[in-house]
Enzyme design. Structure first.
Site, PDB file in Angstrom:
ATOM      1  N   GLU A   1      -6.149  -0.709  -7.198  1.00 57.36           N
ATOM      2  CA  GLU A   1      -5.282   0.162  -8.238  1.00 57.36           C
ATOM      3  C   GLU A   1      -4.248  -0.860  -8.838  1.00 57.36           C
ATOM      4  OE1 GLU A   1      -4.854   4.034  -5.367  1.00 57.36           O
ATOM      5  OE2 GLU A   1      -3.667   2.369  -4.767  1.00 57.36           O
TER       6      GLU A   1
ATOM      7  N   ASN B   1      -4.145   6.197  -1.202  1.00 59.08           N
ATOM      8  CA  ASN B   1      -3.460   6.694   0.107  1.00 59.08           C
ATOM      9  C   ASN B   1      -2.661   8.015   0.039  1.00 59.08           C
ATOM     10  OD1 ASN B   1      -4.267   4.419   1.430  1.00 59.08           O
ATOM     11  ND2 ASN B   1      -2.504   3.222   0.851  1.00 59.08           N
TER      12      ASN B   1
ATOM     13  N   SER C   1       0.690  -1.121   0.058  1.00 57.63           N
ATOM     14  CA  SER C   1       0.063   0.107  -0.116  1.00 57.63           C
ATOM     15  C   SER C   1       0.770   1.463  -0.039  1.00 57.63           C
ATOM     16  CB  SER C   1      -0.971  -0.095   1.038  1.00 57.63           C
ATOM     17  OG  SER C   1      -0.174  -0.272   2.494  1.00 57.63           O
TER      18      SER C   1
ATOM     19  N   HIS D   1      -3.392  -3.187  -5.860  1.00 52.60           N
ATOM     20  CA  HIS D   1      -3.541  -2.644  -4.568  1.00 52.60           C
ATOM     21  C   HIS D   1      -4.868  -2.683  -4.223  1.00 52.60           C
ATOM     22  CE1 HIS D   1      -3.707   0.665  -1.239  1.00 52.60           C
ATOM     23  NE2 HIS D   1      -3.521  -0.451  -0.788  1.00 52.60           N
TER      24      HIS D   1
HETATM   25  N1  CAA Z   1     -16.087 -10.785   3.372  1.00 50.23           N
HETATM   26  C1  CAA Z   1     -17.435 -10.993   3.148  1.00 50.23           C
HETATM   27  N2  CAA Z   1     -18.194 -10.083   3.895  1.00 50.23           N
HETATM   28  C2  CAA Z   1     -17.739  -9.282   4.974  1.00 50.23           C
HETATM   29  C3  CAA Z   1     -16.274  -9.273   5.138  1.00 50.23           C
HETATM   30  C4  CAA Z   1     -15.444  -9.918   4.289  1.00 50.23           C
HETATM   31  N3  CAA Z   1     -14.076 -10.151   4.650  1.00 50.23           N
HETATM   32  N4  CAA Z   1     -16.014  -8.165   6.118  1.00 50.23           N
HETATM   33  C5  CAA Z   1     -17.314  -7.923   6.550  1.00 50.23           C
HETATM   34  N5  CAA Z   1     -18.302  -8.643   5.824  1.00 50.23           N
HETATM   35  C6  CAA Z   1     -19.611  -8.660   5.892  1.00 50.23           C
HETATM   36  C7  CAA Z   1     -20.068  -8.195   7.322  1.00 50.23           C
HETATM   37  O1  CAA Z   1     -20.083  -9.335   7.970  1.00 50.23           O
HETATM   38  C8  CAA Z   1     -21.745  -7.765   7.107  1.00 50.23           C
HETATM   39  O2  CAA Z   1     -22.409  -8.828   7.097  1.00 50.23           O
HETATM   40  P1  CAA Z   1     -23.198  -9.531   8.082  1.00 50.23           P
HETATM   41  O3  CAA Z   1     -24.679  -9.307   7.848  1.00 50.23           O
HETATM   42  O4  CAA Z   1     -22.758 -10.882   8.239  1.00 50.23           O
HETATM   43  O5  CAA Z   1     -22.830  -8.649   9.470  1.00 50.23           O
HETATM   44  C9  CAA Z   1     -21.667  -7.141   5.688  1.00 50.23           C
HETATM   45  O6  CAA Z   1     -20.127  -7.536   5.107  1.00 50.23           O
HETATM   46  C10 CAA Z   1     -21.739  -5.692   5.630  1.00 50.23           C
HETATM   47  O7  CAA Z   1     -20.937  -5.020   6.654  1.00 50.23           O
HETATM   48  P2  CAA Z   1     -21.352  -4.144   7.249  1.00 50.23           P
HETATM   49  O8  CAA Z   1     -22.712  -3.798   7.860  1.00 50.23           O
HETATM   50  O9  CAA Z   1     -20.337  -3.416   8.232  1.00 50.23           O
HETATM   51  O10 CAA Z   1     -21.296  -3.134   6.053  1.00 50.23           O
HETATM   52  P3  CAA Z   1     -21.532  -1.645   5.701  1.00 50.23           P
HETATM   53  O11 CAA Z   1     -22.522  -1.431   4.555  1.00 50.23           O
HETATM   54  O12 CAA Z   1     -21.643  -0.767   6.760  1.00 50.23           O
HETATM   55  O13 CAA Z   1     -19.924  -1.455   4.498  1.00 50.23           O
HETATM   56  C11 CAA Z   1     -17.939  -1.110   4.351  1.00 50.23           C
HETATM   57  C12 CAA Z   1     -18.873  -1.906   5.136  1.00 50.23           C
HETATM   58  C13 CAA Z   1     -17.874  -1.264   3.133  1.00 50.23           C
HETATM   59  C14 CAA Z   1     -16.540  -1.550   5.101  1.00 50.23           C
HETATM   60  C15 CAA Z   1     -18.141   0.440   4.698  1.00 50.23           C
HETATM   61  O14 CAA Z   1     -18.199   0.893   5.982  1.00 50.23           O
HETATM   62  C16 CAA Z   1     -16.765   1.427   4.176  1.00 50.23           C
HETATM   63  O15 CAA Z   1     -16.971   1.630   2.792  1.00 50.23           O
HETATM   64  N6  CAA Z   1     -16.004   1.797   4.959  1.00 50.23           N
HETATM   65  C17 CAA Z   1     -14.772   2.449   4.359  1.00 50.23           C
HETATM   66  C18 CAA Z   1     -13.688   1.579   4.214  1.00 50.23           C
HETATM   67  C19 CAA Z   1     -12.590   2.031   3.627  1.00 50.23           C
HETATM   68  O16 CAA Z   1     -12.486   3.170   3.513  1.00 50.23           O
HETATM   69  N7  CAA Z   1     -11.665   1.244   3.470  1.00 50.23           N
HETATM   70  C20 CAA Z   1     -10.239   1.670   2.885  1.00 50.23           C
HETATM   71  C21 CAA Z   1      -9.365   1.572   3.955  1.00 50.23           C
HETATM   72  S1  CAA Z   1      -7.732   2.175   3.398  1.00 50.23           S
HETATM   73  C22 CAA Z   1      -7.131   1.056   2.466  1.00 50.23           C
HETATM   74  O17 CAA Z   1      -7.582  -0.124   2.738  1.00 50.23           O
HETATM   75  C23 CAA Z   1      -5.803   1.201   2.034  1.00 50.23           C
HETATM   76  C24 CAA Z   1      -4.759   0.545   2.619  1.00 50.23           C
HETATM   77  O18 CAA Z   1      -3.804   0.630   1.667  1.00 50.23           O
HETATM   78  C25 CAA Z   1      -4.332   0.594   3.943  1.00 50.23           C
END
Ligand code: CAA
Length: 283
Positions: free
Chosen positions: A152, A190, A119, A140
């Site tokens: 990405e 990022n 990342s 990514h």
């Molecule tokens: N596989 C499948 N399903 C999954 C899962 C996975 N790995 N992880 C969670 N779920 C499921 C959950 O279990 C949930 O189902 P349940 O009914 O069983 O509870 C379902 O997905 C939906 O979960 P949520 O109710 O939490 O879903 P949401 O609608 O609130 O969305 C989200 C969750 C998509 C994460 C949303 O909150 C979001 O977009 N958040 C922002 C995340 C973000 O910005 N990520 C980027 C981080 S930065 C990065 O990654 C870069 C890096 O290099 C570090």
């Protein structure tokens, strides 16, 4: 090149998520972990999420079983020898990644594409550990990989067109959104998100608000799907601080440097969800 068999090295949160997306899309996946226990734990986590999808009517039991059958876990790197594409998702340390790519180059077919999920490290520097940097690209994914649509696709200095095109085609087959870009610090998201999250943490102290209030502010005032403190807990404070340090080292912009509060949390082992405590406590 047509890809059918994908190797994933490292089955932590990102690697397991990538493996899950790939088996769901019909690819055969060989996932490599350093111990059988870690491999089994990742397979169980993937099985759990797929079963939840069955319970929610998002897929049938047969589809789940067929997907699970496409996943093989191993502790042997040699088991990746006949993969068309290998995606590395190990620890974010340049030396470890460079050593792995040297090994992958030795044991994989000459036409296999080698991708890193880094990342914040340089794909070019990882590729430079091999004698065939033209087949190394960045792929990514974002956390959580099964839910976040973006990948990405990063072209390093010496990446050839063929491997980049293969990576783009695989992202499309995974049903994800590909954004092709060049190998610059933080790539696209990022480069923007890391200083933004660092600013959010600075605001905690400057405006004297609680993590709950800051999260409510950004969710309700800026439309973020989850507030910055919840997001940092999800990404991992350790991962975020490490990425901030890597970007600061390359760009020397003060906003890239992790705020002392985050560094202290990292040093104390308050990593977020994975350690049970970060800005919030997790049961
Ligand atoms: N596989 C499948 N399903 C999954 C899962 C996975 N790995 N992880 C969670 N779920 C499921 C959950 O279990 C949930 O189902 P349940 O009914 O069983 O509870 C379902 O997905 C939906 O979960 P949520 O109710 O939490 O879903 P949401 O609608 O609130 O969305 C989200 C969750 C998509 C994460 C949303 O909150 C979001 O977009 N958040 C922002 C995340 C973000 O910005 N990520 C980027 C981080 S930065 C990065 O990654 C870069 C890096 O290099 C570090």
């Amino acid at each position: 090149m047509t890809v059918q068999r994908i190797g994933v090295v490292g089955l932590g949160a990102m690697g397991a998520g990538i493996a899950q997306v790939a088996i769901e899309a019909g690819f055969d996946v060989v996932g490599r972990e350093v111990s059988g226990e870690l491999g089994d734990a990742a397979a169980a986590r993937i099985g759990h999420f797929l079963t939840r999808k069955v319970e929610k009517g998002q897929q049938t039991e047969e589809e789940r079983d067929a997907a699970v059958a496409r996943l093989e876990t191993t502790t042997e790197l040699d088991a990746l020898a006949d993969c068309d594409l290998v995606i590395e998702a190990i620890v974010e340390e340049l030396d470890a990644k460079r050593a792995l790519f040297t090994e992958l180059e030795r044991l994989c077919r000459a036409d296999a594409v080698l991708a890193t999920n880094t990342s914040a490290l340089s794909v070019t520097e990882i590729a430079a550990a091999t004698a065939s940097p033209e087949r190394v690209v960045g792929m990514h994914f974002f956390n959580p990989a099964p839910l976040m649509p973006l990948v990405e696709v990063v072209r390093a200095e010496l990446s050839a067109d063929g491997p980049v095109a293969t990576a783009l085609a695989v992202v499309e087959q995974l049903g994800k959104v590909a954004v092709p870009c060049h190998d610059t610090p933080g790539f696209v998201v990022n480069r923007v998100l890391i200083p933004l999250l660092n600013d959010c943490v600075r605001v905690l102290d400057e405006a004297r608000v609680s993590p709950e209030s800051l999260d409510a502010a950004m969710a309700n005032g800026a439309g973020w799907p989850m507030g910055p403190c919840t997001l940092l807990d999800l990404v991992g404070i350790d991962v975020h601080v490490h990425a901030s340090e890597a970007l600061y080292e390359k760009l020397r912009e003060p906003r890239m440097a992790a705020p002392p509060r985050l560094v202290a949390m990292r040093n104390a082992g308050l990593y977020g969800r994975k350690s049970g405590r970060g800005f919030y406590a997790y049961g």
